[in-house]
Write a protein that holds these residues in place. Structure first.
Motif, PDB file in Angstrom:
ATOM      1  N   GLY A  41       0.798  -0.985  -0.038  1.00  0.00           N
ATOM      2  CA  GLY A  41      -0.037  -0.001  -0.087  1.00  0.00           C
ATOM      3  C   GLY A  41       0.786   1.274   0.088  1.00  0.00           C
ATOM      4  N   PRO A  42       1.352   1.774   1.019  1.00  0.00           N
ATOM      5  CA  PRO A  42       2.218   2.770   1.249  1.00  0.00           C
ATOM      6  C   PRO A  42       3.453   2.335   0.686  1.00  0.00           C
ATOM      7  CG  PRO A  42       1.838   2.051   3.485  1.00  0.00           C
ATOM      8  CD  PRO A  42       1.223   1.318   2.525  1.00  0.00           C
ATOM      9  N   LYS A  43       4.408   3.547   0.513  1.00  0.00           N
ATOM     10  CA  LYS A  43       5.763   3.054   0.298  1.00  0.00           C
ATOM     11  C   LYS A  43       6.538   2.944   1.652  1.00  0.00           C
ATOM     12  CE  LYS A  43      10.043   4.826  -1.242  1.00  0.00           C
ATOM     13  NZ  LYS A  43      11.000   5.382  -2.084  1.00  0.00           N
ATOM     14  N   ALA A  44       6.844   1.601   1.809  1.00  0.00           N
ATOM     15  CA  ALA A  44       7.230   1.278   3.035  1.00  0.00           C
ATOM     16  C   ALA A  44       8.473   0.203   2.909  1.00  0.00           C
ATOM     17  CB  ALA A  44       6.329   0.224   3.587  1.00  0.00           C
ATOM     18  N   PHE A  45       9.333  -0.086   3.967  1.00  0.00           N
ATOM     19  CA  PHE A  45      10.219  -1.056   3.941  1.00  0.00           C
ATOM     20  C   PHE A  45       9.878  -2.176   4.667  1.00  0.00           C
ATOM     21  CE2 PHE A  45      12.171   3.541   4.157  1.00  0.00           C
ATOM     22  CZ  PHE A  45      12.770   3.340   2.713  1.00  0.00           C
ATOM     23  N   GLY A  46      10.607  -3.343   4.238  1.00  0.00           N
ATOM     24  CA  GLY A  46      10.478  -4.318   4.970  1.00  0.00           C
ATOM     25  C   GLY A  46      11.520  -4.588   6.352  1.00  0.00           C
ATOM     26  N   ALA A  47      11.244  -5.320   7.264  1.00  0.00           N
ATOM     27  CA  ALA A  47      12.139  -5.257   8.542  1.00  0.00           C
ATOM     28  C   ALA A  47      12.116  -6.984   8.961  1.00  0.00           C
ATOM     29  CB  ALA A  47      11.456  -4.456   9.696  1.00  0.00           C
ATOM     30  N   LYS A  48      13.205  -7.090   9.606  1.00  0.00           N
ATOM     31  CA  LYS A  48      13.283  -8.633  10.522  1.00  0.00           C
ATOM     32  C   LYS A  48      13.477  -8.443  11.631  1.00  0.00           C
ATOM     33  CE  LYS A  48      16.103 -12.732   9.525  1.00  0.00           C
ATOM     34  NZ  LYS A  48      17.108 -13.009   8.545  1.00  0.00           N
ATOM     35  N   ALA A  49      13.030  -9.396  12.264  1.00  0.00           N
ATOM     36  CA  ALA A  49      13.197  -9.512  13.852  1.00  0.00           C
ATOM     37  C   ALA A  49      13.829 -10.735  14.324  1.00  0.00           C
ATOM     38  CB  ALA A  49      12.132  -9.157  14.507  1.00  0.00           C
ATOM     39  N   ASP A  50      14.548 -10.842  15.355  1.00  0.00           N
ATOM     40  CA  ASP A  50      15.107 -12.316  15.868  1.00  0.00           C
ATOM     41  C   ASP A  50      13.968 -12.769  16.838  1.00  0.00           C
ATOM     42  OD1 ASP A  50      16.139 -14.340  17.707  1.00  0.00           O
ATOM     43  OD2 ASP A  50      18.206 -13.174  17.625  1.00  0.00           O
ATOM     44  N   LEU A  51      13.045 -13.618  16.379  1.00  0.00           N
ATOM     45  CA  LEU A  51      11.830 -14.025  17.096  1.00  0.00           C
ATOM     46  C   LEU A  51      12.434 -14.733  18.375  1.00  0.00           C
ATOM     47  CD1 LEU A  51       8.781 -13.979  17.158  1.00  0.00           C
ATOM     48  CD2 LEU A  51       8.776 -16.172  15.734  1.00  0.00           C
ATOM     49  N   ALA A  52      13.356 -15.414  18.257  1.00  0.00           N
ATOM     50  CA  ALA A  52      13.836 -16.260  19.322  1.00  0.00           C
ATOM     51  C   ALA A  52      14.271 -14.991  20.626  1.00  0.00           C
ATOM     52  CB  ALA A  52      14.959 -16.928  19.491  1.00  0.00           C
ATOM     53  N   GLN A  53      14.795 -14.054  20.368  1.00  0.00           N
ATOM     54  CA  GLN A  53      15.267 -12.698  21.341  1.00  0.00           C
ATOM     55  C   GLN A  53      13.688 -12.121  21.758  1.00  0.00           C
ATOM     56  OE1 GLN A  53      17.454  -9.721  19.660  1.00  0.00           O
ATOM     57  NE2 GLN A  53      17.609  -8.562  21.633  1.00  0.00           N
ATOM     58  N   VAL A  54      12.767 -11.851  20.799  1.00  0.00           N
ATOM     59  CA  VAL A  54      11.610 -11.485  21.248  1.00  0.00           C
ATOM     60  C   VAL A  54      10.885 -12.237  22.219  1.00  0.00           C
ATOM     61  CG1 VAL A  54       9.375 -10.716  20.531  1.00  0.00           C
ATOM     62  CG2 VAL A  54      11.299 -10.264  19.147  1.00  0.00           C
ATOM     63  N   LEU A  55      10.829 -13.503  22.089  1.00  0.00           N
ATOM     64  CA  LEU A  55      10.223 -14.457  22.930  1.00  0.00           C
ATOM     65  C   LEU A  55      11.094 -14.613  24.247  1.00  0.00           C
ATOM     66  CD1 LEU A  55       9.616 -17.415  20.351  1.00  0.00           C
ATOM     67  CD2 LEU A  55       7.704 -16.528  21.995  1.00  0.00           C
ATOM     68  N   ARG A  56      12.207 -14.391  24.233  1.00  0.00           N
ATOM     69  CA  ARG A  56      13.086 -14.709  25.379  1.00  0.00           C
ATOM     70  C   ARG A  56      13.048 -13.478  26.233  1.00  0.00           C
ATOM     71  NH1 ARG A  56      17.464 -15.847  22.796  1.00  0.00           N
ATOM     72  NH2 ARG A  56      18.180 -13.881  22.626  1.00  0.00           N
ATOM     73  N   GLU A  57      12.952 -12.288  25.617  1.00  0.00           N
ATOM     74  CA  GLU A  57      13.229 -10.861  26.415  1.00  0.00           C
ATOM     75  C   GLU A  57      11.959 -10.259  26.760  1.00  0.00           C
ATOM     76  OE1 GLU A  57      16.234  -8.881  24.659  1.00  0.00           O
ATOM     77  OE2 GLU A  57      17.749 -10.714  24.674  1.00  0.00           O
ATOM     78  N   SER A  58      10.810 -10.449  25.884  1.00  0.00           N
ATOM     79  CA  SER A  58       9.596  -9.577  26.110  1.00  0.00           C
ATOM     80  C   SER A  58       9.167  -9.499  27.453  1.00  0.00           C
ATOM     81  CB  SER A  58       8.440 -10.276  25.284  1.00  0.00           C
ATOM     82  OG  SER A  58       8.678  -9.909  23.926  1.00  0.00           O
ATOM     83  N   ALA A  59       9.176 -10.408  28.348  1.00  0.00           N
ATOM     84  CA  ALA A  59       8.745 -10.315  29.916  1.00  0.00           C
ATOM     85  C   ALA A  59       9.457  -9.500  30.893  1.00  0.00           C
ATOM     86  CB  ALA A  59       8.626 -12.018  30.289  1.00  0.00           C
ATOM     87  N   GLY A  60      10.652  -9.192  30.390  1.00  0.00           N
ATOM     88  CA  GLY A  60      11.653  -8.541  30.997  1.00  0.00           C
ATOM     89  C   GLY A  60      11.448  -6.858  30.544  1.00  0.00           C
ATOM     90  N   HIS A  61      10.718  -6.509  29.757  1.00  0.00           N
ATOM     91  CA  HIS A  61      10.575  -5.289  29.425  1.00  0.00           C
ATOM     92  C   HIS A  61       9.168  -4.723  29.508  1.00  0.00           C
ATOM     93  CE1 HIS A  61      14.706  -4.834  27.459  1.00  0.00           C
ATOM     94  NE2 HIS A  61      14.307  -6.054  27.371  1.00  0.00           N
ATOM     95  N   PRO A  62       9.088  -3.487  29.971  1.00  0.00           N
ATOM     96  CA  PRO A  62       7.531  -2.946  30.018  1.00  0.00           C
ATOM     97  C   PRO A  62       6.749  -3.048  28.802  1.00  0.00           C
ATOM     98  CG  PRO A  62       9.127  -1.081  30.683  1.00  0.00           C
ATOM     99  CD  PRO A  62      10.148  -2.335  29.983  1.00  0.00           C
ATOM    100  N   ALA A  63       5.520  -3.148  29.208  1.00  0.00           N
ATOM    101  CA  ALA A  63       4.407  -3.413  28.213  1.00  0.00           C
ATOM    102  C   ALA A  63       4.519  -2.394  27.216  1.00  0.00           C
ATOM    103  CB  ALA A  63       3.055  -3.324  28.669  1.00  0.00           C
ATOM    104  N   GLY A  64       4.865  -0.995  27.210  1.00  0.00           N
ATOM    105  CA  GLY A  64       5.063  -0.271  25.913  1.00  0.00           C
ATOM    106  C   GLY A  64       6.391  -0.489  25.346  1.00  0.00           C
ATOM    107  N   SER A  65       7.184  -1.366  25.667  1.00  0.00           N
ATOM    108  CA  SER A  65       8.731  -1.482  24.920  1.00  0.00           C
ATOM    109  C   SER A  65       8.480  -2.557  23.918  1.00  0.00           C
ATOM    110  CB  SER A  65       9.545  -1.754  26.138  1.00  0.00           C
ATOM    111  OG  SER A  65      10.892  -1.599  25.526  1.00  0.00           O
ATOM    112  N   TYR A  66       9.008  -2.218  22.878  1.00  0.00           N
ATOM    113  CA  TYR A  66       9.050  -3.233  21.784  1.00  0.00           C
ATOM    114  C   TYR A  66      10.469  -3.419  21.161  1.00  0.00           C
ATOM    115  CZ  TYR A  66       3.977  -3.261  21.160  1.00  0.00           C
ATOM    116  OH  TYR A  66       2.719  -3.473  21.426  1.00  0.00           O
ATOM    117  N   LEU A  67      10.781  -4.540  20.785  1.00  0.00           N
ATOM    118  CA  LEU A  67      12.197  -5.006  20.241  1.00  0.00           C
ATOM    119  C   LEU A  67      12.230  -4.411  18.800  1.00  0.00           C
ATOM    120  CD1 LEU A  67      15.108  -6.037  20.639  1.00  0.00           C
ATOM    121  CD2 LEU A  67      14.029  -8.289  19.574  1.00  0.00           C
ATOM    122  N   PHE A  68      13.020  -3.495  18.424  1.00  0.00           N
ATOM    123  CA  PHE A  68      13.277  -2.813  17.159  1.00  0.00           C
ATOM    124  C   PHE A  68      14.535  -3.261  16.714  1.00  0.00           C
ATOM    125  CE2 PHE A  68       9.852  -0.034  18.227  1.00  0.00           C
ATOM    126  CZ  PHE A  68       9.269   0.367  17.181  1.00  0.00           C
ATOM    127  N   GLY A  69      14.583  -4.573  16.109  1.00  0.00           N
ATOM    128  CA  GLY A  69      15.647  -5.245  15.612  1.00  0.00           C
ATOM    129  C   GLY A  69      17.177  -4.732  16.253  1.00  0.00           C
TER     130      GLY A  69
END
Length: 178
Positions: free
Chosen positions: A123-151
């Motif tokens: 739709g809009p002009k946009a870029f793709g992005a990649k994330a390490d899903l294992a890191q997201v799974l492992r570390e999410s609980a240790g970060h506040p709800a408003g915090s996201y892993l930006f690669g």
């Protein structure tokens, strides 16, 4: 004359080899594109960092480039919808803002076992992005709800994204800086 021809050929060879070593794609962004991911209560969540207007599709690719590569495809009718935060997997799609899953993951597929997730936006002009899903799974609980892993940029909250967007990375729907 033969000496001039040899020099011209040598110069041409140097230019060809140098050009072949340039690994940056012709239309690659000047800064790395990033999108935010986190897991809350078993739900994979996306934050684009800045709103993406006119989205007609999203594609999630798990373990891209491997024999385990699997996709989930979302779609919305034109003129598209606004996407900024979205529950991608494991949650309700009721608040998807008009996006609907067109191609679900296979029933037996366990996305929590994937090593990476790529996202692309239509739709809009946009870029793709990649994330390490294992890191997201492992570390999410240790970060506040408003915090996201930006690669590569790490865990960020809204103020961090606002400060670093266009400085050290681009959110996936941020235009190339002028």
């Amino acid at each position: 004359m033969a000496d001039i021809t040899k020099r011209a050929c040598a110069a041409l060879l140097v230019v060809a080899v140098t050009a072949a070593c340039d690994t940056k794609a012709q239309f690659a962004p000047s800064l790395p594109p990033e999108a935010g991911f986190r897991i809350d209560g078993g739900v994979l969540k996306l934050w684009t960092g800045t709103p993406c207007e006119g989205v007609t599709g999203l594609r999630l690719t798990f373990d891209s480039g491997t024999q385990n590569s699997t996709e989930q495809v979302w779609a919305a009718p034109k003129p598209g919808v606004r996407v900024e935060r979205l529950d991608l997997l494991g949650g309700s799609t009721a608040d998807a803002g008009g996006l609907q899953v067109r191609t679900p993951l296979p029933a037996a597929y366990d996305w929590t076992k994937a090593g990476s997730v790529n996202i692309s936006v239509d739709g809009p002009k946009a870029f793709g992005a990649k994330a390490d899903l294992a890191q997201v799974l492992r570390e999410s609980a240790g970060h506040p709800a408003g915090s996201y892993l930006f690669g590569r940029s790490g865990w960020m909250e809204a103020a961090d994204v606002q400060r670093e967007n266009r400085k050290s990375f681009l959110t996936i729907c941020t235009p190339e800086p002028a």
